[in-house]
Scaffold this active site. Structure first.
Site: not given
Ligand code: MRU
Length: 343
Positions: A57, A245, A255
């Site tokens: 992740r 992200d 994010n």
């Protein structure tokens, strides 16, 4: 500014190759902090599952994992035949890119492999995909080091930093993004104290950020997400550092959910709020935050709920660019519209 490489702070890199370079190797983040489980997968379904279930992740690590996983899966399933690998490539790439929607690094990395493959004949396809995946991995490690070098000056001796989620070594192939300046400062003997939001519901701050910082010898304490505003109001935080992200062309930043609230509280209390990310996370094709697809996850992540009660569980939120003091990247401190990247 030349990037100085810091040694990996993890027992093994969060994502990388198996020793024979035929599989994706990763530290299973679902098991942390209790157990350090190292996994290897080469089947496409295994790679997708690792990304979907957050064994791998963090935006950069997802991109690196997808690139290595795609190269490995095609090598395995084509039995080394370039023409077979070419037939499989579009379907494999599409399935991998759909594993999680918000982090742009995933589609970016898969797209890079597809483009590299399209430029060579069948006989060179598998070797080219492997080389491109390795380039993405090595570049990510270098970008983390550069973010650390550029951000190191934000942290004076005794600095107190608030962060949200995990944007550290576990989220990248290097020393992280938001945590990179902290590792760089620590390596220079500068004392930094980190406050890590717990980060509900999957507790990446408590389980992952606190784990990697404490094993590196950096002072860290965890707070419940709901305490972040009070901490900022107390005057005990000098700077907020978070990852991203996807950063839209206007600077709006997706994010981990909860980041927006931290940004609002930081602005209200005059605390600088920096987004740290490699340039691969800046998506000039996405004009603003409204165009970012936010992943929603299952109610099971919220624990036991009364029978019949539903859940709203977005994995990310969008912080408007007006709340961001600066974008700390591998190319220095940038600001929208990121003209440097358009050249
Ligand atoms: O759902 P996750 O754990 O993948 O979310 C991760 C984050 O939101 C990180 O802050 C982001 O990907 C940046 S990691 C350098």
């Amino acid at each position: 500014m030349p990037a100085r490489y810091l040694p990996c702070v993890l027992p093994i890199p969060a994502v990388g190759w198996s020793p024979d370079r035929r599989a994706l190797r990763f530290l299973d983040q679902r098991a942390l902090p209790e157990r350090e489980v190292v996994c290897e997968v080469a089947h496409l379904d295994g790679v997708i599952d690792a990304i979907r279930t957050l064994a791998i992740r963090g935006a950069p690590a997802i991109g690196v994992g997808a690139a290595i996983g795609l190269a490995a899966a095609l090598e395995l399933d084509s039995e080394g035949h370039g023409s077979r690998a070419r037939d499989l490539l579009p379907d494999y790439a599409a399935r991998l890119a759909a594993a999680r929607p918000t982090a742009v690094n995933l589609a970016w990395a898969v797209g890079r492999l597809a483009a590299a493959g399209a430029a060579v004949p069948d006989a060179q396809l598998l070797a080219t995909l492997q080389a491109e995946a390795e380039a993405i991995r090595a570049e990510d490690a270098a970008m983390c080091a550069a973010i650390g070098a550029h951000g190191r000056g934000l942290l004076r001796d005794g600095a107190r930093v608030l962060t949200h989620c995990n944007a550290g070594a576990l989220a990248t192939a290097g020393i992280g993004t938001a945590l990179a300046p902290i590792y760089a400062a620590h390596a220079d003997g500068v004392q930094v104290e980190v406050f890590a939001d717990e980060t509900r519901p999957l507790r990446q701050g408590a389980r992952l950020t606190a784990w990697e910082l404490s094993r590196a010898g950096i002072a860290v304490q965890v707070l419940p997400d709901g305490a972040a505003a009070a901490l900022l109001a107390s005057g005990r935080i000098d700077v907020v550092l978070v990852g991203a992200d996807r950063i839209a062309a206007n600077g709006d930043t997706a994010n981990k959910v909860g980041t927006y609230g931290v940004a609002l509280a930081a602005a209200a209390h005059g605390v600088p709020f920096y987004v740290a990310a490699p340039c691969s996370t800046i998506d000039l094709a996405t004009p603003d935050g409204a165009a970012i697809i936010i992943e929603h996850r299952g109610a099971d992540e919220l624990g036991t709920l009364p029978h019949g009660v539903g859940a709203w569980n977005p994995a990310f939120d969008v912080t408007p660019s007006r709340l961001v003091t600066g974008y700390l990247t591998d190319r220095g401190l940038l600001s929208p519209p990121f003209d440097l990247l358009r050249a």
